[in-house]
Each structure stands twice: as C-alpha cells, then as structure tokens.
Design a protein around this motif. Structure first.
Motif, PDB file in Angstrom:
ATOM      1  N   GLY A 350      39.374  46.040  42.420  1.00 11.50           N
ATOM      2  CA  GLY A 350      40.629  45.612  43.033  1.00 11.50           C
ATOM      3  C   GLY A 350      40.488  44.632  44.180  1.00 11.50           C
ATOM      4  O   GLY A 350      41.495  44.140  44.703  1.00 11.50           O
ATOM      5  N   ARG A 351      39.257  44.316  44.607  1.00 11.25           N
ATOM      6  CA  ARG A 351      39.099  43.391  45.730  1.00 11.25           C
ATOM      7  C   ARG A 351      39.634  41.998  45.414  1.00 11.25           C
ATOM      8  O   ARG A 351      40.236  41.344  46.270  1.00 11.25           O
ATOM      9  N   GLU A 354      43.396  41.973  45.685  1.00 14.25           N
ATOM     10  CA  GLU A 354      43.815  42.029  47.086  1.00 14.25           C
ATOM     11  C   GLU A 354      43.713  40.658  47.754  1.00 14.25           C
ATOM     12  O   GLU A 354      44.598  40.262  48.517  1.00 14.25           O
ATOM     13  N   THR A 355      42.646  39.935  47.462  1.00 18.76           N
ATOM     14  CA  THR A 355      42.482  38.604  48.036  1.00 18.76           C
ATOM     15  C   THR A 355      43.535  37.650  47.511  1.00 18.76           C
ATOM     16  O   THR A 355      44.100  36.839  48.269  1.00 18.76           O
TER      17      THR A 355
END
Length: 452
Positions: A350-351, A354-355
């Motif tokens: 999920g990073r 998110e970015t």
C-alpha cells in the motif's frame, strides 16, 4: 564553500563550455546561465559540486523509481559487477538476462512471451516497428507496410520513431527522410486531483475506423502511448480509449504497438497500463523506469506467433538483423530485476497507493485550487502545470526552472509547461516542499514579468 568544491565546479564549467553539447538544449542559453553540476544523489535529493541540495522533481528525466543511491539496487549491481559487467547476447546468453526476460513476461499481458533487449526507448520502438514490418513480409503479406499513429505523439528521435512521432519543432527538419504515416486525432482528458472531464473520443475512433475500412489490408501496425503523451506536455487520454483502439486493431488484423516507455513501472499507478486495462498488444516497448534510473536498458516484448515467423534455415535470411553492442547488459538486467521486486513490494503493502494519494492532494492544493496555473493536468505520479501565456521569447518556463534552483528544487519546463515527475518513493513532506518551492519560484518570475 571550500576551495576544493569551488575548484571542481570551475573546472567542470570550463570543460563543459569548451566541449559539451547537451540534448534538447539551446546551447547559447545554457552557456549564458549559471551551470549546475550534479555530483551525487541520496533518495529524492541531488547534490551539486558546491554541496547544495536540490529535490529532484524530474526523476532524472522520468526514470528514477526508488530514489538515488538506493542500497539494495547498489548491492545488486556490486554483486553482478564482481562477476561480469558485460557479455554479449549476440549468440550467447547470461543468467540475469534470462531471469529478467522471465520476470518481464510474468508482469506483462499473457500473450507476450518473448523479449528483445536494446538500450533506450527510441530503439525499443524502432525494434517493434521493424519486427512488425518483417513479420508481414515473412507471412506472405508484404503489402502490409502502413503505420497509424496519433497526433502530438513522441516515440523517440531515430528516423523510424521520428516518422511515427508528431512533435513539430523536434522533428520537422527531418521530414524529407521520414516515411508517411496515417494519423488519428488524440482525444484529450483533463484530469486534476482525481477529477476527470473527458472530451468526446468519437472523432478519433471515427477517423481510425475510416482508415481501417480503407487500408487495413495494407496496414502493418498502429502505435500509441497509452493514457499519457509525455513529451506532448503530459496530454491525458480519456479512460477507455486504449481498449477501443485495441479492439479495432484486433478485428482489422493490424498489429498494436504500445509505447509504455514513460508510463510503465508505476509512473501512473499500475505496473503496466496494458495489464491494468486487460489489453493484449502485439508489441510492448519498455525503458526509463525499467532500471529505476540507474542504467540504459530497454525491452520490446512480443508474441510467440511473431517469434515463430522468424524461425527457419540460415540461408532463408528470416532472422531479425538488428542489435546493439550492449543489448541485454547484465548490470542493467540485474538492477531491473531488483527494482521490479522492490516496486511489487511497495504496491503490495500500500505504500505506492499512499504516495499517489499524497501527490494528487498536493497537485489539487497547489495547482488546481490555486489561481497561479491556468491549466493543470495530473495522473498518477505526474503533473503538468501550465503557466499563463507569454511570448515565446520571454522563456517564462525556463526562468521558473532556473529560479527554482535557488529554492532547492530541480524541475524541467517544456515550453511554458512545468512538468512534475518525481521519484516514486518521494515522501509526503518532500511532496509538500516540492510544490511550495515551485509555487514560490513561479510567483517570483510572474511578478517580475508583470513589473517589467
């Protein structure tokens, strides 16, 4: 500043002025302005020979994925270089090239099973064009020589890619040496911070239908950049356009070449657009983010049917006579493998999402919701901020880019359009810094222009 740093900068400036010729650069402008010499990088930051730090909002020309000087990518390179730096793939093979081929096939649409390596996006496209042309010759349809492309397209600077491009001032001088191409108008979608207003794509599809109805039997291929035309100023296409084009090419028996050199590897969200859309092209061109901005490597993926058409006895001359000295370089291959592995992990936990959300919110806050930029376009980790119209000789975009350096930011302008394409690992704090400093630089330049 210390004496050593000053000496290094002065020496580099002298040598650059005496010998260098920079791409896509009016050298009289380059030599007239203070020149910036980048010595090292760390994460999303670049450091010049005087020790000054700059946020890289250009991802080193749209290539950087995991930041500069990434420890894991560095380690993969060191391990490989301690074995061998280069071994030809002309009649030989190496383990890293084989492993990368398998990995690229695994992330690509299911119909793509073969990988042909080169060293940059232009060559990846040139290869796809030549493979399509030769395929039709080998399968008894030599009359299929035509190409369909989009208006405002950019696919590179070799003669084949200039032919299929439509980049005006970039390539118009070389038109007498380029082959003719049928064009369809590119539909445009205005997308900023998740708000999409799609113009009608019917005119584009109508023209495509007309060309295919008349010339499908003599057309080899259609080439397009899916979702975004990067060098056209980040022109965004309506969602669904790619699928409509792909369906028409398949029914007409025309090869579909997708140029994902810019948009691949998470730049606009998914790993690959064609896989996200469920489209199976006949050729897929990859470069830029393939090696995370580390080394020149490109790949052209194609189908087993295309591959098999080139098989035969040596004396039949069916082989594809095309290649590059550093084709499939092991260093490029190993860093590409590690980069894809790291990107898959960012997407899985999920990073990456998110970015993307943080970037979209910043574009909305500093761009779409402000009165500074008349037009703002954004999709994924890219944005185009158009400056108010000025005469071309004022070079407003260049002035903003130069002013931004004074505020710790490296950006690139295409005319009077500011392109924001940072590394995919940029943090929310760095995103905020980027847009604050870009806003500040823009305001200074526009205020100076208004008072002049």
């Amino acid at each position: 500043m210390n004496t050593l740093a000053e000496s290094q900068t002065e020496s580099a400036a002298r040598l650059d002025a005496a010998h260098a010729w920079h791409p896509f650069t009016q050298m009289s402008e380059h030599l007239a302005h203070p020149r910036l010499f980048i010595e090292r990088g760390e994460g999303c930051w670049l450091y010049d020979t005087d020790g000054n730090r700059y946020l890289d909002s250009n991802a080193s020309i749209w290539t950087n994925v995991h930041g500069h000087n990434d420890p894991e990518l560095n380690a993969a390179l060191i391990e490989q270089v301690n074995k061998i730096a280069h071994s030809t793939t002309l009649g030989l093979a190496h383990p890293t090239g084989a492993a990368l081929s398998e990995k690229l096939v695994s992330i690509a649409p299911d119909n793509l099973s073969r990988v042909f390596y080169s060293d940059n996006g232009s060559n990846a496209v040139e290869i796809a064009l030549k493979l399509s042309f030769q395929y039709w010759q080998l399968t008894g349809k030599p009359e299929k020589t035509g190409v369909i492309a989009l208006t405002s397209a950019y696919h590179g600077d070799t003669f084949g890619t200039m032919s299929v491009g439509d980049s005006g001032g970039f390539h118009s001088r070389f038109a007498p040496w380029c082959f003719p191409v049928e064009r369809i108008p590119t539909p445009v979608s205005d997308e900023a911070a998740g708000v999409i207003h799609s113009e009608d794509m019917s005119a584009s599809l109508k023209r495509l239908d007309e060309i295919l109805d008349e010339k499908a039997s003599t057309t080899a291929c259609l080439i397009m950049e899916p979702w975004v035309q990067g060098s056209a100023g980040l022109r965004l296409q309506p969602r669904g356009f790619l699928r409509e084009v792909a369906d028409r090419c398949r029914r007409a028996g025309v090869h579909l070449i997708l140029d994902e050199v810019f948009v691949g590897f998470g730049r606009v969200g998914p790993m690959l657009i064609c896989r996200e859309e469920g489209v199976e092209p006949d050729f897929l061109c990859l470069a830029k983010g393939l090696t995370a901005g580390y080394l020149p490597l490109a790949a052209t993926l194609t189908t087993e049917a295309v591959f098999e058409a080139f098989l035969g006895r040596f004396e039949e001359y069916k082989a594809f006579y095309h290649g590059h000295t550093f084709t499939g370089n092991p260093l490029g291959a190993v860093v590409a493998l590690k980069s894809i592995e790291k990107l898959e992990a960012r997407m899985a936990d999920g990073r990456h999402a998110e970015t993307l959300a943080a970037f979209e919110a910043a574009v909305k806050q500093y761009g779409a919701d402000s009165e500074l930029y008349p037009v703002v376009r954004q999709r994924g980790m890219l944005a185009a901020l158009e400056l108010p119209e000025h005469p071309i000789e004022q070079r407003t975009g260049l002035k903003v880019a130069l002013e931004a350096r004074k505020h710790g930011l490296i950006c690139r302008a295409l005319g009077d359009t500011l392109l924001v394409v940072p590394p995919l690992v940029i943090s929310p704090e760095e995103i905020d810094f980027l847009f604050k400093q870009l806003t500040r630089a823009t305001q200074i330049v526009l205020n100076d222009s208004a008072s002049a």
